[in-house]
Design an enzyme around this catalytic site. Structure first.
Site, mmCIF file in Angstrom:
data_model
loop_
_atom_site.group_PDB
_atom_site.id
_atom_site.type_symbol
_atom_site.label_atom_id
_atom_site.label_comp_id
_atom_site.label_asym_id
_atom_site.label_seq_id
_atom_site.Cartn_x
_atom_site.Cartn_y
_atom_site.Cartn_z
ATOM 1 C CG PHE A 98 -1.622 1.228 1.572
ATOM 2 C CD1 PHE A 98 -2.287 1.968 0.607
ATOM 3 C CD2 PHE A 98 -1.639 1.683 2.885
ATOM 4 C CE1 PHE A 98 -2.952 3.158 0.942
ATOM 5 C CE2 PHE A 98 -2.293 2.850 3.228
ATOM 6 C CZ PHE A 98 -2.942 3.588 2.266
ATOM 7 C CG ASP A 125 6.594 -6.576 -2.017
ATOM 8 O OD1 ASP A 125 6.294 -7.677 -1.515
ATOM 9 O OD2 ASP A 125 6.073 -5.496 -1.681
ATOM 10 C CG ASN A 126 8.236 -11.460 0.576
ATOM 11 O OD1 ASN A 126 7.341 -10.617 0.656
ATOM 12 N ND2 ASN A 126 8.555 -12.248 1.581
ATOM 13 C CB THR A 178 1.349 -8.659 2.876
ATOM 14 O OG1 THR A 178 2.496 -7.805 2.956
ATOM 15 C CG2 THR A 178 1.422 -9.699 3.978
ATOM 16 N N GLY A 179 2.211 -7.891 -0.281
ATOM 17 C CA GLY A 179 2.103 -6.902 -1.349
ATOM 18 C C GLY A 179 1.361 -7.463 -2.548
ATOM 19 C CG ASP A 193 12.381 -12.997 2.194
ATOM 20 O OD1 ASP A 193 12.632 -11.960 2.836
ATOM 21 O OD2 ASP A 193 11.914 -14.029 2.724
ATOM 22 C CG ASN A 199 20.108 -8.838 4.838
ATOM 23 O OD1 ASN A 199 21.187 -9.014 5.387
ATOM 24 N ND2 ASN A 199 19.254 -9.825 4.613
ATOM 25 C CE1 TYR A 222 4.013 -3.940 11.457
ATOM 26 C CE2 TYR A 222 2.871 -2.707 13.172
ATOM 27 C CZ TYR A 222 3.413 -2.768 11.905
ATOM 28 O OH TYR A 222 3.386 -1.659 11.078
#
Length: 318
Positions: A11, A31-32, A35-36, A56, A102, A148
């Protein structure tokens, strides 16, 4: 600039990508896709200044990922809604720790600027109200939401360590509740849930008694604040959010008015450790960045409505 954005298909990451491309920069998005949604970037398929790689960031050391020289790194990779980070608990902790380290190493290697997307959840269920950046928070370190909350808190410590020990030009934004187009319907966050349910003619699900509060910021305002922070000399956390605090019941009523729906409300138990109050003190952002939100909740909901209509939901009045 040439910019690396992690979580680019999410988002916020996709909106940030659009804004930076609009300013004339080149963007490499990664992006892996746990959730995207790659559809958030579909309109950029023919954009020559944008490239995307599915990977990832927790595993990039093993893949020898090297984006080449970049001028700035925006680290937005992380599940962000409660259902997602509860489903991906270990992954959430890893992306906040291994993934953040990373990406910090990439910024260090190329002497690039670095901005980490942190969260108001660092404050937990706050005993101080409104929340200033100096407040250390009231977080349950072993509760369901800790995967989280503590991932983000650890990431902040890691970012500051790279700044203090390695000289990386870092920035930390604590993001408060944000909404707008591309916030997936029904992803567990308040406005997306309400929008989906209202357009389908379903009762709006209110957790607890609905008197808990949130402060909702429209995505365009948030992105503006983030970019101003990224270009500042401030390295400590900065709250970016809307200080206009409303109850969940008031939010539900605003969604019903914008959609024209006549749905009822359905009350369910409040989830464990769900914050009862949330409101940012944005004095720091006003002073250092000359930033404050410009878009009202009503206007923001009106701008969001077309997106939710286009996702396949239809009006169905009860």
């Amino acid at each position: 600039m040439r910019v690396l954005i992690t979580g680019a298909a999410g988002f916020l990451g996709s909106h940030l990508t659009d804004r930076l491309l609009g300013e004339g920069h080149s963007v490499l998005g990664v992006d892996n896709l746990c959730t995207g949604d790659i559809e958030n970037l579909a309109h950029l398929r023919r954009e020559p200044r944008f490239a995307f790689e599915e990977l990832d960031i927790c595993e990039i050391s093993g893949r020898q990922f090297d984006p080449g020289r970049v001028d700035y790194v925006f680290n937005f990779a992380s599940p962000a809604s409660p259902p997602e980070y509860l489903r991906l608990a270990i992954e959430t902790l890893r992306v906040g720790s291994v993934g953040t380290e990373n990406t910090l190493k990439i910024a260090q290697k190329y002497r690039a600027g670095f901005l980490h997307a942190s969260t108001s959840e660092c404050y937990g269920d706050p005993l101080e109200h409104p929340q200033t950046e100096e407040y250390w928070g009231n977080v349950n370190p072993v509760g369901p939401r800790s995967v989280y909350d503590e991932a983000k808190r650890y990431a902040e410590a890691l970012v500051m360590a790279f700044h203090r020990s390695c000289g990386v030009n870092t920035h930390l934004v604590r993001i408060f509740n944000t909404y707008g187009p591309r916030l997936r319907p029904g992803d567990g966050r308040v406005i997306s849930n309400f929008m989906k349910q209202a357009l389908r003619g379903e009762p709006l699900t209110v957790y607890g008694d609905g008197n808990q509060t949130r402060s909702f910021c429209y995505v365009d305002d948030l992105i503006e604040g983030i970019l101003r922070l990224s270009r500042s000399s401030e390295h400590l956390p900065v709250n970016i959010g809307n200080p206009n605090e409303i109850t969940i019941l008031e939010c539900a009523q605003a969604v019903l008015e914008v959609t024209g729906s006549k749905c009822d409300l359905r009350f369910e138990a409040l989830p464990t450790d769900d914050p009862t109050r949330r409101r940012p003190d944005i004095t720091k952002a006003r002073t250092l960045l000359e930033w404050e939100p410009q878009i009202s909740l009503k206007v923001g909901l009106q701008r969001s409505l077309q997106f939710y209509r286009e996702t396949g939901t239809q009006f169905a009045y009860t």
